[in-house]
Design a protein around this motif. Structure first.
Motif, mmCIF file in Angstrom:
data_model
loop_
_atom_site.group_PDB
_atom_site.id
_atom_site.type_symbol
_atom_site.label_atom_id
_atom_site.label_comp_id
_atom_site.label_asym_id
_atom_site.label_seq_id
_atom_site.Cartn_x
_atom_site.Cartn_y
_atom_site.Cartn_z
ATOM 1 N N ILE A 1 55.059 17.891 95.793
ATOM 2 C CA ILE A 1 54.743 16.774 94.810
ATOM 3 C C ILE A 1 54.229 15.475 95.579
ATOM 4 N N ARG B 1 60.502 7.739 89.170
ATOM 5 C CA ARG B 1 60.502 6.700 88.112
ATOM 6 C C ARG B 1 60.443 5.478 88.764
ATOM 7 N N TRP C 1 58.780 4.363 91.388
ATOM 8 C CA TRP C 1 57.427 4.030 91.462
ATOM 9 C C TRP C 1 56.782 4.028 90.195
ATOM 10 N N ALA C 2 56.877 4.962 89.369
ATOM 11 C CA ALA C 2 56.123 4.991 88.208
ATOM 12 C C ALA C 2 56.214 3.721 87.178
ATOM 13 N N ALA D 1 53.786 0.947 85.979
ATOM 14 C CA ALA D 1 53.427 0.523 84.842
ATOM 15 C C ALA D 1 53.446 -1.307 84.601
ATOM 16 N N VAL E 1 67.275 0.488 81.431
ATOM 17 C CA VAL E 1 67.232 1.900 81.245
ATOM 18 C C VAL E 1 67.181 2.719 82.409
ATOM 19 N N HIS E 2 66.242 2.285 83.487
ATOM 20 C CA HIS E 2 66.056 3.422 84.427
ATOM 21 C C HIS E 2 67.048 2.976 85.486
ATOM 22 N N ARG F 1 70.532 3.660 84.696
ATOM 23 C CA ARG F 1 70.786 5.286 84.510
ATOM 24 C C ARG F 1 70.913 5.934 85.557
ATOM 25 N N THR G 1 56.741 1.182 76.649
ATOM 26 C CA THR G 1 56.158 1.432 78.292
ATOM 27 C C THR G 1 55.177 2.889 78.335
ATOM 28 N N PHE H 1 51.530 2.446 78.577
ATOM 29 C CA PHE H 1 51.148 2.121 80.071
ATOM 30 C C PHE H 1 51.086 3.286 80.706
ATOM 31 N N TYR H 2 52.059 4.260 80.580
ATOM 32 C CA TYR H 2 51.767 5.399 81.222
ATOM 33 C C TYR H 2 50.348 6.038 81.105
ATOM 34 N N ILE I 1 47.563 4.350 82.662
ATOM 35 C CA ILE I 1 47.493 4.378 84.150
ATOM 36 C C ILE I 1 46.890 5.810 84.324
ATOM 37 N N GLY J 1 66.708 6.770 77.958
ATOM 38 C CA GLY J 1 66.087 7.005 79.415
ATOM 39 C C GLY J 1 65.630 8.499 79.526
ATOM 40 N N ILE J 2 66.474 9.289 79.099
ATOM 41 C CA ILE J 2 66.223 10.660 79.263
ATOM 42 C C ILE J 2 64.905 11.018 78.629
ATOM 43 N N GLU K 1 62.352 8.940 77.834
ATOM 44 C CA GLU K 1 61.291 8.399 78.731
ATOM 45 C C GLU K 1 60.943 9.309 79.975
ATOM 46 N N THR K 2 62.015 10.097 80.506
ATOM 47 C CA THR K 2 61.737 10.912 81.723
ATOM 48 C C THR K 2 60.487 11.770 81.515
ATOM 49 N N ILE L 1 57.403 10.007 82.008
ATOM 50 C CA ILE L 1 57.269 9.792 83.278
ATOM 51 C C ILE L 1 56.844 11.275 84.181
ATOM 52 N N PHE L 2 57.551 12.292 83.953
ATOM 53 C CA PHE L 2 57.087 13.505 84.642
ATOM 54 C C PHE L 2 55.640 13.980 84.166
ATOM 55 N N MET M 1 53.281 12.220 83.449
ATOM 56 C CA MET M 1 52.057 11.123 84.138
ATOM 57 C C MET M 1 52.084 11.673 85.887
ATOM 58 N N VAL M 2 53.283 11.607 86.079
ATOM 59 C CA VAL M 2 53.234 11.994 87.602
ATOM 60 C C VAL M 2 52.778 13.412 88.038
ATOM 61 N N LEU M 3 53.171 14.276 87.241
ATOM 62 C CA LEU M 3 52.733 15.630 87.365
ATOM 63 C C LEU M 3 51.177 15.969 87.175
ATOM 64 N N MET N 1 49.094 13.423 87.441
ATOM 65 C CA MET N 1 48.230 12.815 88.536
ATOM 66 C C MET N 1 48.356 13.961 89.781
ATOM 67 N N ILE N 2 49.480 14.538 89.967
ATOM 68 C CA ILE N 2 49.513 15.310 91.079
ATOM 69 C C ILE N 2 48.641 16.554 90.886
#
Lengths: 633, 150
Positions: A471, A536, A538-539, A543, A596-597, A600, B57, B60-61, B64, B131-132, B134-135, B138-139, B141-143, B145-146
């Motif tokens: 990653i 998260r 960093w992410a 944001a 939230v984060h 969590r 949020t 914004f993901y 980005i 939060g779950i 939103e995960t 996040i994943f 977006m990040v994945l 990017m990768i």
């Protein structure tokens, strides 16, 4: 905690409970109880809460509340003297009565207003006159017709009025086929107007009365507190069991509860003074023991947050308050990620601490969080989202080059490296926190199950390097996948497989793991996702930075509009307003993200690896809490 | 035609659409919960705003990702036309993933707002579910990017 059973003479039940309440150290075991007195108290509590809710919508004006002259002498009936007197008048009943009256009147107002708008266009006539005409042989039937329907009618219709879409007519003697007659109102327009005016007057009067009574909120709040105490007392009283088949003179009742070990002495003294029988023992496995947390002053800073979230570790579970605080402070800093916001938070908390006499812990927590935020922003060269190139050199020089925006700005390669460093930091935090979780569990484990936790740490370590290679690697820097990491992971998996369900026999433990083979294998995915979850930090920080950057760009663009002085002035105000609103919104969103984060990661991932379920109840002893509150404000 | 740039626009737009729908769903439930509190003359908890604002949020993901697409995307077509279609594909897929994450978060937030408004308890439990949801975003977006080496 010690589990305590207390036996008292039944005839002294209430006096004993009073004395117990004065001692204030015993947490009573929860029981479902019913009694007439309890039902009455709960009913009264509900009514008081409703009355308080009604009063709360009336703002308190200093002095003004007492100056409104009232009919019926509301102020005299419910003055502070009468409320504090021997037989106080029932304020709750009066407020509820006024509230109900107000609701009824508001409904009547609505109904009558609707009716008024329905009959408005027909003008002011007496509906009873239709009946009078009918008695004299003239049958008049009113209709409200559409234009199309009217045009297709024969002659003999009296037109009373019309507008763009409807025509109001009177049909003499016969009905119009295919149309339903207009329903006659009960009252004339003038009568309805008078009724509406009367309702509005009554409503205004009720509003005045309730506004005048608004200053008695303190009295109601005091009554509410006293009621809560009485309910607690009555619950305790009704919850006491009594011995059967014993004469009333000699019968006993008892209750059970929990008391912290160091406060047992207080209870023993009370028992000796009052002639109670006391049995104190260690709590059993099935007991729902309350948890009283004892932390050093620093770790207890996290208490405002855990109280707000209402999370209490179970009595037998590990207290992670110190680590919760440590990591939460770091997460807060990374998620907010801006020295400018950090400075604002520090300023607000310092002002709050200096101004308040009591120095509430929430402000100290906020100060700590603000410092973390400021530090992270300093290290990454983030100041209100301003691009690093525009910042003064001194700020660029004090930042940490490995993760600084100033470094990232130099080239695309540098940006990729900085981003990779941040990701490595997130995953390293994950490895650190989750490993600490297992180390805590190891400290509290006494059997060979320790090896399962060591296996888990090895799995975390191996997976950490896999994730870094998969990653975090990018075109700027490729992180190799070390074969050692795979071996460590495999070794850890084996250890975990053998010892995870260890209860004395290795063979049975392996069998248990084989039975749950699917969840064991899914456990590998869980290790991956638990570490990945920390990305998260960093992410979400990214944001937040994106929002700040957008706000700054927009403000700059608006601010750059040229023109005469007046235009420049207005543009300046507009840009300033946008900055305040935009960064304010960003602060609120960041707070939400932290909730939230940041929370969590502690309550889900970390707690999961510690083996914590937060299944506890807080220690709340049976004690006196209120003093009589003055009714004056 | 630069497929990569279309992908950039789509990822931003789709994410924002998802956020809007999610906020709409959660917002309605928050207002309903407050209404129930007012009718029962109970104080209306401001913490419910957290449920209503949570899906924001994802916008914004998406931003980005789209912003990052725009830098190499233009080059992608010039140097390698096939990468343009990869950017388009990931743009649509990630945009949809982020959007649906926001919608799911809105629905979870709606249930959380209703539960908190009625019982006053369990705020952190509901927040964990939010939060779950939103995960996923996040994943995504990040994945993305990768995968695109952004």
């Amino acid at each position: 905690m010690k589990k305590v059973s207390l036996v008292v003479m039944e005839k002294n039940r209430e006096v004993s409970l009073e004395k117990l309440r004065e001692a204030g150290v015993l947490h009573l075991e929860k029981r479902n109880v019913r009694s007439d007195e309890l039902t009455k108290l709960l009913d009264r509590k509900a009514k008081t809460e409703t009355a308080l809710g009604v009063l709360r919508s009336y703002p308190l004006e200093n002095g003004a509340a007492g100056k409104i002259p009232l009919d019926g002498g509301e102020q005299d009936v419910f003055s502070s003297d009468t409320l504090n007197g021997e037989t106080p008048p029932d304020l709750v009943a009066r407020i509820l009565e006024l509230g109900d009256e107000k609701k009824a009147l508001q409904e009547q107002l609505l109904v009558n207003t609707k009716e008024r708008s329905r009959i408005e266009k027909w003008g002011n006539f007496d509906p009873r006159s239709f009946a009078e005409f009918a008695e004299k042989g003239i049958v008049l039937i009113p209709y409200e017709l559409s234009r199309k329907a009217y045009e297709s009618l024969p002659e003999g219709i009296i037109v009373l009025g019309q507008d763009k879409t409807t025509v109001r007519v009177l049909s003499v003697g016969k009905e119009i086929p295919g149309e339903s007659p207009w329903v006659l109102p009960e009252h004339s327009l003038a009568e309805i107007d008078a009724l509406l005016a009367d309702i509005r007057d009554k409503l205004a009067d009720i509003e005045n009365r309730l506004q005048a009574l608004a200053c008695r909120q303190a009295s109601l709040e005091g009554e509410q507190k006293i009621l809560l105490e009485r309910i607690e007392f009555e619950t305790a009283r009704a919850g006491m069991e009594t011995a059967d088949n014993v004469p009333a003179e000699f019968t006993v009742s008892w209750l059970t509860g929990f008391v912290p070990q160091d406060e047992l002495g207080v209870l023993k003294r009370a028992a000796a003074e009052n002639g109670w029988a006391l049995l104190a023992d260690d709590p059993g496995e099935d007991d729902n023991v309350p948890t009283k947390l004892k932390n050093n002053p620093l770790a207890s800073l996290i208490r405002p947050l855990t109280d707000f979230l209402e999370v209490v570790p179970g009595y037998n579970e590990i207290d992670i308050s110190g680590f919760f605080l440590f990591f939460f402070v770091i997460f807060f800093g990374m998620i907010f990620g801006d020295a400018g916001y950090g400075a604002l938070i520090i300023l607000a908390s310092v002002i709050g601490i200096l101004k308040s006499a009591k120095k509430p812990p929430i402000l100290k927590l906020l100060l700590l969080l603000g410092l973390s935020n400021f530090t992270w922003g300093l290290l990454t060269c983030s100041w209100f989202g301003v691009k690093a190139a525009l910042l003064p050199d001194v700020l660029k020089n004090i930042s940490l080059p490995l993760i600084s925006n100033a470094t990232a700005d130099r080239s695309a390669m540098d940006q990729a490296i900085v981003r990779q460093n941040l990701m490595i930091l997130c995953f390293s935090l994950a490895l650190l926190q989750l490993s600490i979780g297992h180390i805590l569990a190891i400290v509290h484990t006494k059997s060979l199950k320790i090896l399962a936790h060591i296996g888990n740490i090895a799995m975390l370590g191996g997976m950490y390097f896999v994730i870094l290679s998969l990653i975090a690697s990018n075109e700027a820097r490729q992180i190799p996948l070390y074969p050692l990491a795979i071996y460590v992971f495999a070794g850890g998996f084996l250890l975990n497989f053998v010892f995870a369900s260890y209860e004395g026999s290795i063979g049975r433990s392996i069998l248990e793991s084989l039975k749950n083979i699917i969840s064991v294998i899914l456990g590998i995915a869980n290790v991956f996702s638990d570490i990945m979850s920390y990305i998260r930090l960093w992410a979400v920080g990214l944001a937040g930075a994106a929002i700040a950057d957008t706000v700054d760009t927009m403000a700059l663009q608006i601010g750059g509009i040229a023109g005469p002085v007046v235009v420049r002035f207005m543009v300046f105000i507009l840009a300033g307003g946008l900055l305040i609103f935009g960064h304010g919104l960003n602060l609120v969103l960041n707070m939400l993200s932290v909730l939230v984060h940041g929370v969590r990661l502690n309550t889900l991932e970390f707690s999961g690896h510690v083996g914590l379920t937060w299944a506890g109840t807080a220690y709340k002893p049976f004690a006196k809490r209120t003093i009589r509150v003055s009714t004056d404000r | 035609m630069n497929l990569g740039l279309i992908g950039a626009g789509l990822v931003m737009g789709l994410s924002a659409v998802g956020s809007a729908i999610g906020i709409g769903i959660a917002g309605q439930a928050v207002i309903g919960a407050w209404k129930k509190c007012y009718i029962a003359n109970k104080p209306a908890p401001m913490t419910l705003l957290a449920f209503g604002g949570a899906p924001l949020t994802q916008t914004f993901y998406g931003y980005i990702l789209g912003f990052l697409f725009m830098k190499p995307a233009a080059l992608a077509v010039v140097n390698d036309p096939q990468r343009g279609s990869l950017f388009l594909g990931i743009g649509i897929a990630s945009g949809l993933a982020i959007a649906f994450s926001a919608i799911a978060q809105g629905k979870a937030g709606a249930a959380g707002a209703d539960a908190t408004g009625e019982t006053g308890k369990g705020f952190v439990n509901y927040m964990m579910i939010v939060g779950i949801c939103e995960t996923v975003a996040i994943f995504a977006m990040v994945l993305s990017m990768i995968s695109l080496s952004l």
